[in-house]
Design a protein around this motif. Structure first.
Motif, mmCIF file in Angstrom:
data_model
loop_
_atom_site.group_PDB
_atom_site.id
_atom_site.type_symbol
_atom_site.label_atom_id
_atom_site.label_comp_id
_atom_site.label_asym_id
_atom_site.label_seq_id
_atom_site.Cartn_x
_atom_site.Cartn_y
_atom_site.Cartn_z
ATOM 1 N N VAL A 278 -14.330 -16.459 -30.018
ATOM 2 C CA VAL A 278 -15.472 -15.946 -29.255
ATOM 3 C C VAL A 278 -15.055 -14.736 -28.427
ATOM 4 O O VAL A 278 -15.755 -13.707 -28.397
ATOM 5 N N TYR A 279 -13.909 -14.837 -27.759
ATOM 6 C CA TYR A 279 -13.423 -13.708 -26.956
ATOM 7 C C TYR A 279 -13.286 -12.449 -27.811
ATOM 8 O O TYR A 279 -13.694 -11.348 -27.389
ATOM 9 N N SER A 280 -12.728 -12.594 -29.006
ATOM 10 C CA SER A 280 -12.440 -11.426 -29.842
ATOM 11 C C SER A 280 -13.719 -10.745 -30.316
ATOM 12 O O SER A 280 -13.789 -9.508 -30.355
ATOM 13 N N VAL A 281 -14.730 -11.522 -30.670
ATOM 14 C CA VAL A 281 -16.008 -10.927 -31.071
ATOM 15 C C VAL A 281 -16.621 -10.159 -29.906
ATOM 16 O O VAL A 281 -17.051 -9.003 -30.049
ATOM 17 N N GLN A 282 -16.645 -10.786 -28.747
ATOM 18 C CA GLN A 282 -17.262 -10.158 -27.582
ATOM 19 C C GLN A 282 -16.465 -8.941 -27.108
ATOM 20 O O GLN A 282 -17.041 -7.904 -26.776
ATOM 21 N N LYS A 283 -15.148 -9.056 -27.094
ATOM 22 C CA LYS A 283 -14.295 -7.952 -26.649
ATOM 23 C C LYS A 283 -14.401 -6.761 -27.609
ATOM 24 O O LYS A 283 -14.463 -5.607 -27.169
ATOM 25 N N GLY A 284 -14.422 -7.044 -28.905
ATOM 26 C CA GLY A 284 -14.547 -5.963 -29.880
ATOM 27 C C GLY A 284 -15.832 -5.187 -29.691
ATOM 28 O O GLY A 284 -15.848 -3.954 -29.712
ATOM 29 N N ALA A 285 -16.935 -5.906 -29.493
ATOM 30 C CA ALA A 285 -18.217 -5.242 -29.268
ATOM 31 C C ALA A 285 -18.191 -4.439 -27.966
ATOM 32 O O ALA A 285 -18.730 -3.330 -27.891
ATOM 33 N N GLU A 286 -17.553 -4.998 -26.953
ATOM 34 C CA GLU A 286 -17.421 -4.303 -25.661
ATOM 35 C C GLU A 286 -16.657 -2.998 -25.833
ATOM 36 O O GLU A 286 -16.935 -2.000 -25.147
ATOM 37 N N CYS A 287 -15.705 -2.970 -26.763
ATOM 38 C CA CYS A 287 -14.911 -1.765 -27.022
ATOM 39 C C CYS A 287 -15.652 -0.750 -27.889
ATOM 40 O O CYS A 287 -15.114 0.320 -28.189
ATOM 41 N N GLY A 288 -16.869 -1.096 -28.319
ATOM 42 C CA GLY A 288 -17.651 -0.178 -29.129
ATOM 43 C C GLY A 288 -17.431 -0.311 -30.619
ATOM 44 O O GLY A 288 -17.879 0.550 -31.398
ATOM 45 N N LEU A 289 -16.756 -1.375 -31.043
ATOM 46 C CA LEU A 289 -16.492 -1.600 -32.459
ATOM 47 C C LEU A 289 -17.618 -2.420 -33.083
ATOM 48 O O LEU A 289 -18.194 -3.295 -32.426
ATOM 49 N N SER A 290 -17.948 -2.138 -34.324
ATOM 50 C CA SER A 290 -18.860 -2.999 -35.070
ATOM 51 C C SER A 290 -18.074 -4.234 -35.488
ATOM 52 O O SER A 290 -16.999 -4.125 -36.065
ATOM 53 N N MET A 291 -18.627 -5.412 -35.209
ATOM 54 C CA MET A 291 -17.924 -6.661 -35.483
ATOM 55 C C MET A 291 -18.686 -7.469 -36.537
ATOM 56 O O MET A 291 -19.920 -7.483 -36.553
ATOM 57 N N ALA A 292 -17.926 -8.152 -37.406
ATOM 58 C CA ALA A 292 -18.550 -8.947 -38.460
ATOM 59 C C ALA A 292 -17.718 -10.196 -38.714
ATOM 60 O O ALA A 292 -16.547 -10.279 -38.320
ATOM 61 N N LEU A 293 -18.330 -11.160 -39.395
ATOM 62 C CA LEU A 293 -17.672 -12.444 -39.615
ATOM 63 C C LEU A 293 -18.007 -13.011 -40.980
ATOM 64 O O LEU A 293 -19.157 -13.032 -41.393
ATOM 65 N N GLY A 294 -16.966 -13.483 -41.685
ATOM 66 C CA GLY A 294 -17.122 -14.295 -42.878
ATOM 67 C C GLY A 294 -16.556 -15.672 -42.559
ATOM 68 O O GLY A 294 -15.446 -15.784 -42.039
ATOM 69 N N THR A 295 -17.304 -16.738 -42.844
ATOM 70 C CA THR A 295 -16.933 -18.054 -42.347
ATOM 71 C C THR A 295 -17.500 -19.155 -43.227
ATOM 72 O O THR A 295 -18.515 -18.962 -43.915
ATOM 73 N N ASN A 296 -16.864 -20.327 -43.184
ATOM 74 C CA ASN A 296 -17.484 -21.489 -43.835
ATOM 75 C C ASN A 296 -18.566 -22.093 -42.941
ATOM 76 O O ASN A 296 -19.338 -22.945 -43.382
ATOM 77 N N ALA A 297 -18.619 -21.677 -41.682
ATOM 78 C CA ALA A 297 -19.683 -22.001 -40.719
ATOM 79 C C ALA A 297 -19.705 -23.458 -40.262
ATOM 80 O O ALA A 297 -20.631 -23.857 -39.557
ATOM 81 N N TYR A 298 -18.693 -24.234 -40.583
ATOM 82 C CA TYR A 298 -18.732 -25.657 -40.238
ATOM 83 C C TYR A 298 -18.723 -25.890 -38.731
ATOM 84 O O TYR A 298 -19.406 -26.786 -38.229
ATOM 85 N N VAL A 299 -17.955 -25.108 -37.973
ATOM 86 C CA VAL A 299 -17.866 -25.321 -36.525
ATOM 87 C C VAL A 299 -18.785 -24.384 -35.738
ATOM 88 O O VAL A 299 -18.755 -24.372 -34.513
ATOM 89 N N LEU A 300 -19.617 -23.617 -36.434
ATOM 90 C CA LEU A 300 -20.501 -22.676 -35.743
ATOM 91 C C LEU A 300 -21.750 -23.396 -35.228
ATOM 92 O O LEU A 300 -22.847 -23.250 -35.761
ATOM 93 N N ASN A 301 -21.564 -24.153 -34.179
ATOM 94 C CA ASN A 301 -22.688 -24.872 -33.579
ATOM 95 C C ASN A 301 -23.557 -23.906 -32.756
ATOM 96 O O ASN A 301 -23.256 -22.723 -32.615
#
Length: 383
Positions: A110-133
């Motif tokens: 979570v920190y890395s997604v938020q920090k990356g966006a804060e730095c002005g980077l486009s952020m993306a995710l590929g996941t099996n989504a099992y723990v994405l509550n």
């Protein structure tokens, strides 16, 4: 059989989906970076594909990561803080958490997604989504350009068999997909939500069930892609077996509607694992990092047997130093030189494949160096 159309065949799609390139490359829209590369400058990658850990809570039978083992180091919050700040400073534009581990189970996800966006980077995710509550989804969805769920079956029993988990995982993932679609609508987010099927010919029975499941769940798209194998054929992918599935794949695409796009990566499926080029020009534009922190030109070279291609590790070095180092550019020059032959020395159709095709055409004078006409497509920072 006749070659299939590369266009979705399910009726008129909305404007948003017309501009969503799912089988191709967007590198041509980064003309300034291409021109700098052609001048011999040490450019920063446009896109970085990486994982936050080598660990995974699944055991997918088609997983390439089992062939990517390397010496593991922990990617901490401090490492990611420095890495993301360095990426922004040197000119990286997009970071996708995909690569060789399940990033959502990392304590710094979570920190890395938020920090990356804060730095002005486009952020993306590929996941099996099992723990994405719901809690995690609300923390990350506002900061993502796209979220892609790897789901290679549309029925619980086959999902468990193919993805190496218990049948109950399927319902949990389906509920999480429902939640991400609902949250996107509720908050009016621009994030693109997609599903991805990594197709081996023996999974043909799940093409239509998954396409129908997607039509019910209402993500923005379902992409059906080929399965990569290494140069030794470790996974045993039958590339000639795809041709028998063309009619079924067309039927899946026909389920598209104005809010749901089903697309097949026809270019890779029809290629039968073969490349038209020998040089790898794409790595400087799109590099990959292992969940161990290892920096390499691509994921197919993560394994220790390819150590001569390894250029650094973000857990022990600053990325801004790695990307301008002599070692980094010696490896990149070798891949683009006469002693390297991607047709013989690489696995089948890597992440950089479409970028390589385009740059190879440029180098051979078959493609002009010009910015494409028309609207800029979505996800421009993910080439």
């Amino acid at each position: 059989m006749d070659a299939p159309s590369t266009k979705p065949s399910g009726g008129s799609l909305g404007e948003e989906h017309v501009r969503l390139i799912l089988d191709g490359t967007k590198v041509a829209w980064h003309r300034d970076r291409i021109e700098a590369w052609k001048r011999g400058e040490r450019i920063a990658p446009i896109t970085i594909d990486m994982a936050l850990t080598r660990a995974c809570n699944y055991g997918c039978h088609y997983c390439y990561a089992m062939m990517q083992e390397n010496e593991r180091s922990a990617i901490t919050q401090e490492v990611m803080k420095h890495f993301l700040e360095d990426c922004a400073a040197v000119g990286v534009k997009g970071i996708s958490f995909v690569s060789d581990g399940e990033s959502t189970i990392s304590p710094v996800f979570v920190y890395s997604v938020q920090k990356g966006a804060e730095c002005g980077l486009s952020m993306a995710l590929g996941t099996n989504a099992y723990v994405l509550n719901e809690r995690k989804l609300r923390e990350v969805l506002p900061h993502l350009t796209y979220l892609r769920v790897n789901i290679t079956a549309g029925e619980p029993k086959r999902y468990a068999e193919i993805m190496g988990v218990k049948e109950g995982y399927f319902e949990q993932v389906v509920e999480n997909i429902r939640a991400m679609v609902r949250i996107k609508k509720e908050l009016g987010l621009s994030v693109t939500i997609g599903l991805q099927m990594v197709l081996m010919p023996q999974y043909a029975d799940q093409i239509l069930p998954l396409a129908r499941l997607g039509k019910e769940l209402r993500p923005d798209y379902l992409i059906i892609k080929h399965c990569s194998d290494n140069e030794d054929g470790f996974l045993g992918v039958d590339y000639k077996g795809y041709e028998k599935l063309y009619d079924t794949l067309r039927e899946a695409e026909a389920l598209s509607d104005p809010g749901y796009q089903v697309s097949v990566k026809w270019s890779k499926i029809q290629a039968e694992g073969k490349r038209s080029y020998q040089r790898c020009y794409g790595a400087p534009f799109l590099i990959q990092l292992s969940g161990s922190g290892l920096v390499a030109p691509c994921g197919m070279l993560f394994n220790e047997r390819y150590k001569k291609f390894h250029v650094g590790n973000i857990t022990t070095e600053r990325f801004k130093d790695i990307v301008v180092s002599d070692r980094y550019w010696e490896v990149m020059s070798y891949l683009a030189g006469p002693d390297f032959n991607a047709q013989k020395m690489c696995g089948s159709l890597c992440l950089q494949h479409k970028v390589n095709e385009h740059l190879d055409g440029l180098q051979k004078g078959e493609i002009p160096l010009e910015t494409p006409l028309g609207d800029v497509p979505q996800h421009i920072n993910f080439v």
